[in-house]
Design a protein around this motif. Sequence first.
Motif, PDB file in Angstrom:
ATOM      1  N   THR A  42       0.846  -1.191   0.000  1.00 46.92           N
ATOM      2  CA  THR A  42       0.000   0.000   0.000  1.00 46.92           C
ATOM      3  C   THR A  42       0.880   1.238   0.000  1.00 46.92           C
ATOM      4  N   ALA A  43       0.366   2.335  -0.526  1.00 46.65           N
ATOM      5  CA  ALA A  43       1.073   3.610  -0.482  1.00 46.65           C
ATOM      6  C   ALA A  43       0.740   4.396   0.783  1.00 46.65           C
ATOM      7  N   ASN A  44      -0.235   3.943   1.550  1.00 42.02           N
ATOM      8  CA  ASN A  44      -0.719   4.658   2.725  1.00 42.02           C
ATOM      9  C   ASN A  44      -0.016   4.115   3.973  1.00 42.02           C
ATOM     10  N   TYR A  45       0.942   4.886   4.499  1.00 44.60           N
ATOM     11  CA  TYR A  45       1.725   4.383   5.628  1.00 44.60           C
ATOM     12  C   TYR A  45       0.875   4.224   6.883  1.00 44.60           C
ATOM     13  N   GLN A  46      -0.167   5.057   7.041  1.00 45.87           N
ATOM     14  CA  GLN A  46      -1.029   4.924   8.214  1.00 45.87           C
ATOM     15  C   GLN A  46      -1.821   3.616   8.149  1.00 45.87           C
ATOM     16  N   ARG A  47      -2.337   3.302   6.950  1.00 45.66           N
ATOM     17  CA  ARG A  47      -3.034   2.028   6.784  1.00 45.66           C
ATOM     18  C   ARG A  47      -2.065   0.859   7.001  1.00 45.66           C
ATOM     19  N   ALA A  48      -0.877   0.977   6.457  1.00 46.68           N
ATOM     20  CA  ALA A  48       0.107  -0.098   6.628  1.00 46.68           C
ATOM     21  C   ALA A  48       0.361  -0.367   8.110  1.00 46.68           C
ATOM     22  N   TRP A  49       0.471   0.694   8.897  1.00 41.57           N
ATOM     23  CA  TRP A  49       0.704   0.542  10.332  1.00 41.57           C
ATOM     24  C   TRP A  49      -0.496  -0.110  11.021  1.00 41.57           C
ATOM     25  N   ARG A  50      -1.695   0.363  10.702  1.00 42.89           N
ATOM     26  CA  ARG A  50      -2.893  -0.205  11.330  1.00 42.89           C
ATOM     27  C   ARG A  50      -3.024  -1.692  11.014  1.00 42.89           C
ATOM     28  N   VAL A  51      -2.877  -2.039   9.742  1.00 42.51           N
ATOM     29  CA  VAL A  51      -3.054  -3.438   9.348  1.00 42.51           C
ATOM     30  C   VAL A  51      -1.941  -4.307   9.912  1.00 42.51           C
ATOM     31  N   ALA A  52      -0.708  -3.798   9.894  1.00 47.98           N
ATOM     32  CA  ALA A  52       0.408  -4.565  10.450  1.00 47.98           C
ATOM     33  C   ALA A  52       0.173  -4.902  11.914  1.00 47.98           C
ATOM     34  N   ARG A  53      -0.362  -3.950  12.668  1.00 48.04           N
ATOM     35  CA  ARG A  53      -0.629  -4.206  14.088  1.00 48.04           C
ATOM     36  C   ARG A  53      -1.820  -5.133  14.268  1.00 48.04           C
ATOM     37  N   ALA A  54      -2.772  -5.104  13.339  1.00 53.29           N
ATOM     38  CA  ALA A  54      -3.982  -5.921  13.481  1.00 53.29           C
ATOM     39  C   ALA A  54      -3.765  -7.372  13.068  1.00 53.29           C
ATOM     40  N   LEU A  55      -2.797  -7.624  12.186  1.00 49.49           N
ATOM     41  CA  LEU A  55      -2.575  -8.984  11.715  1.00 49.49           C
ATOM     42  C   LEU A  55      -1.957  -9.841  12.811  1.00 49.49           C
ATOM     43  N   GLU A  56      -2.474 -11.030  12.965  1.00 48.74           N
ATOM     44  CA  GLU A  56      -2.011 -11.946  14.014  1.00 48.74           C
ATOM     45  C   GLU A  56      -0.891 -12.823  13.467  1.00 48.74           C
ATOM     46  N   THR A  57       0.248 -12.190  13.187  1.00 49.44           N
ATOM     47  CA  THR A  57       1.403 -12.905  12.657  1.00 49.44           C
ATOM     48  C   THR A  57       2.669 -12.418  13.352  1.00 49.44           C
ATOM     49  N   GLY A  58       3.650 -13.275  13.435  1.00 51.56           N
ATOM     50  CA  GLY A  58       4.899 -12.914  14.090  1.00 51.56           C
ATOM     51  C   GLY A  58       5.818 -12.073  13.237  1.00 51.56           C
ATOM     52  N   LEU A  59       5.513 -11.961  11.950  1.00 51.00           N
ATOM     53  CA  LEU A  59       6.360 -11.225  11.024  1.00 51.00           C
ATOM     54  C   LEU A  59       5.475 -10.521  10.002  1.00 51.00           C
ATOM     55  N   VAL A  60       5.740  -9.257   9.758  1.00 55.26           N
ATOM     56  CA  VAL A  60       4.976  -8.482   8.772  1.00 55.26           C
ATOM     57  C   VAL A  60       5.955  -7.780   7.842  1.00 55.26           C
ATOM     58  N   TRP A  61       5.739  -7.936   6.544  1.00 58.55           N
ATOM     59  CA  TRP A  61       6.509  -7.184   5.554  1.00 58.55           C
ATOM     60  C   TRP A  61       5.613  -6.111   4.946  1.00 58.55           C
ATOM     61  N   ILE A  62       6.152  -4.917   4.739  1.00 57.35           N
ATOM     62  CA  ILE A  62       5.406  -3.819   4.139  1.00 57.35           C
ATOM     63  C   ILE A  62       6.127  -3.376   2.870  1.00 57.35           C
ATOM     64  N   ASN A  63       5.445  -3.506   1.750  1.00 59.35           N
ATOM     65  CA  ASN A  63       5.988  -3.172   0.427  1.00 59.35           C
ATOM     66  C   ASN A  63       7.281  -3.927   0.122  1.00 59.35           C
ATOM     67  N   THR A  64       7.347  -5.132   0.618  1.00 57.96           N
ATOM     68  CA  THR A  64       8.417  -6.076   0.319  1.00 57.96           C
ATOM     69  C   THR A  64       7.933  -7.433   0.810  1.00 57.96           C
ATOM     70  N   TYR A  65       8.721  -8.484   0.532  1.00 57.50           N
ATOM     71  CA  TYR A  65       8.358  -9.801   1.056  1.00 57.50           C
ATOM     72  C   TYR A  65       9.607 -10.679   1.099  1.00 57.50           C
ATOM     73  N   LYS A  66       9.660 -11.533   2.101  1.00 61.04           N
ATOM     74  CA  LYS A  66      10.786 -12.443   2.319  1.00 61.04           C
ATOM     75  C   LYS A  66      12.107 -11.714   2.517  1.00 61.04           C
ATOM     76  N   GLN A  67      12.038 -10.503   3.022  1.00 60.08           N
ATOM     77  CA  GLN A  67      13.253  -9.786   3.408  1.00 60.08           C
ATOM     78  C   GLN A  67      13.614 -10.261   4.799  1.00 60.08           C
ATOM     79  N   LEU A  68      14.737 -10.961   4.942  1.00 58.86           N
ATOM     80  CA  LEU A  68      15.073 -11.587   6.220  1.00 58.86           C
ATOM     81  C   LEU A  68      16.445 -11.122   6.702  1.00 58.86           C
TER      82      LEU A  68
END
Length: 498
Positions: free
Chosen positions: A429-455
Amino acid sequence: MHWSNSVPNSLSTSVKSLLIDGKNVCNQENTFDSINPATGETNYRVSIADERHVAVAVASAKDAVSEPAWRTMLPHIRARILARMSAIMESRSDELARLQMIENGKVWSECKAQVASAAATFRYYAAVCETLGSEVTPSRGDYLSMTAYEPYGVVAAITPWNSPLTMEAQKVAPALAAGNAVILKPSEVTPSVGLMLGEIALEAGLPPGLLNVLTGDGAVTGNALINHPDVRMISFTGGTATGRNIAVTAAQRLIPVALELGGKSPHIIFADANIDAAVEGIVGGIFEGSGQSCVAGSRLFVQRSVYGKVVDALVARVSKFRVDLPDAEGAEMGPLASFPHRDRVERFVAIAKDEGGKVLVGGERPQGSQFDKGAFYLPTIIDGLTNQATAVREEIFGPVLCVLPFEDESDLVAQANDTNFGLASGIWTANYQRAWRVARALETGLVWINTYKQLSISTPFGGFKDSGIGREKGINGVRLYQQSKGIYWSMNPLNMPH
């Protein structure tokens, strides 16, 4: 048992030996075959460790971890051994990469990258070992209080077949840095990386017995190991069902356990995302390693207003995805790790069709003479399923992506969290506020924002819910393999001898 008197020999022998107390132990009477999933050919036979071997290995580990030479070794000296292991791994990069490639079918470029990652893990924990301190705690009286950290002793490390190079480094390096002895049981699908790691440890100067490697299956070798009374901690990465059984055993024995288990990770595209970048992230997140990754983004949620655009772009990209022999130049995906596993993936796709799913691309074995003898399967995209479908809810652990639409943020969060798993997730998403809200709401131990499998080895890794217990990686990855001890020093002069 036949014991050799030398350090482990080359891994080119016809029957691979166990590594116990720095020696080769070959069990000629009880072996299994290592199969190359790209060709169907037998790589070699591998010894199976039974209860006798486990008993000897645990005894040698217990003795080694109790020796003053290891127990009182200064951290910077222990760190040198880990750093030497890293350097040797880098010098033997091609050999290690080839072992993983011929045993689980990962493409050559990924195998080479994972050798580099594994070597970096040992280098990182060498630094942590040398610099990690303990705490002086706030006193509440006339005393000095502090925390000390002690190793558990003998640690059982049980690793999966999908990425043995990184998974074994991720357990062995911090457990050794913490002062333990480790008994490594690699998957029977990928036994040789662990055996070579044991060889490298001896070459680096690790005293014999501190890293034993026992090959075999879970029913015999694994059960004997986790039930041995002198194994004081278990670290397991693998399937949730097996992890649950290990947890039961650990609970009965009252010993700690670290479990990194399965996932059914939601990968999310909002309408304002960079679609081109998101598509590449989606493709890498599910089809890299043939989808055989615990963090694979296997559930794709796309906002309905851009659903058609994203699906069309994905189908176009995946239609050109290059499936080939793992050592072929430019190969993006090799075979699945075994023929039984391919059968399992095929069954899930068939179930998805029966439940109303539509295969948009893939869904079958590739055509061509180079694929005839291997466990190949095409990258597959399925839509038309609900979030309650079998293929959406269960971990397939293969190159199968299920695509589902969502309406808005609340609908997305409800669907994404409607799963027993909670390992990883991705948000575009381009909306950093939405990214923050959704990242906190997701029940996962790891969240990637505008990337994936960055370890990164420096960042904690683990899951919520049925995806595991405990956190690997990072500085606390060492503490995972230690137990804390409170120490009180009286400062009252009346208590001192006169």
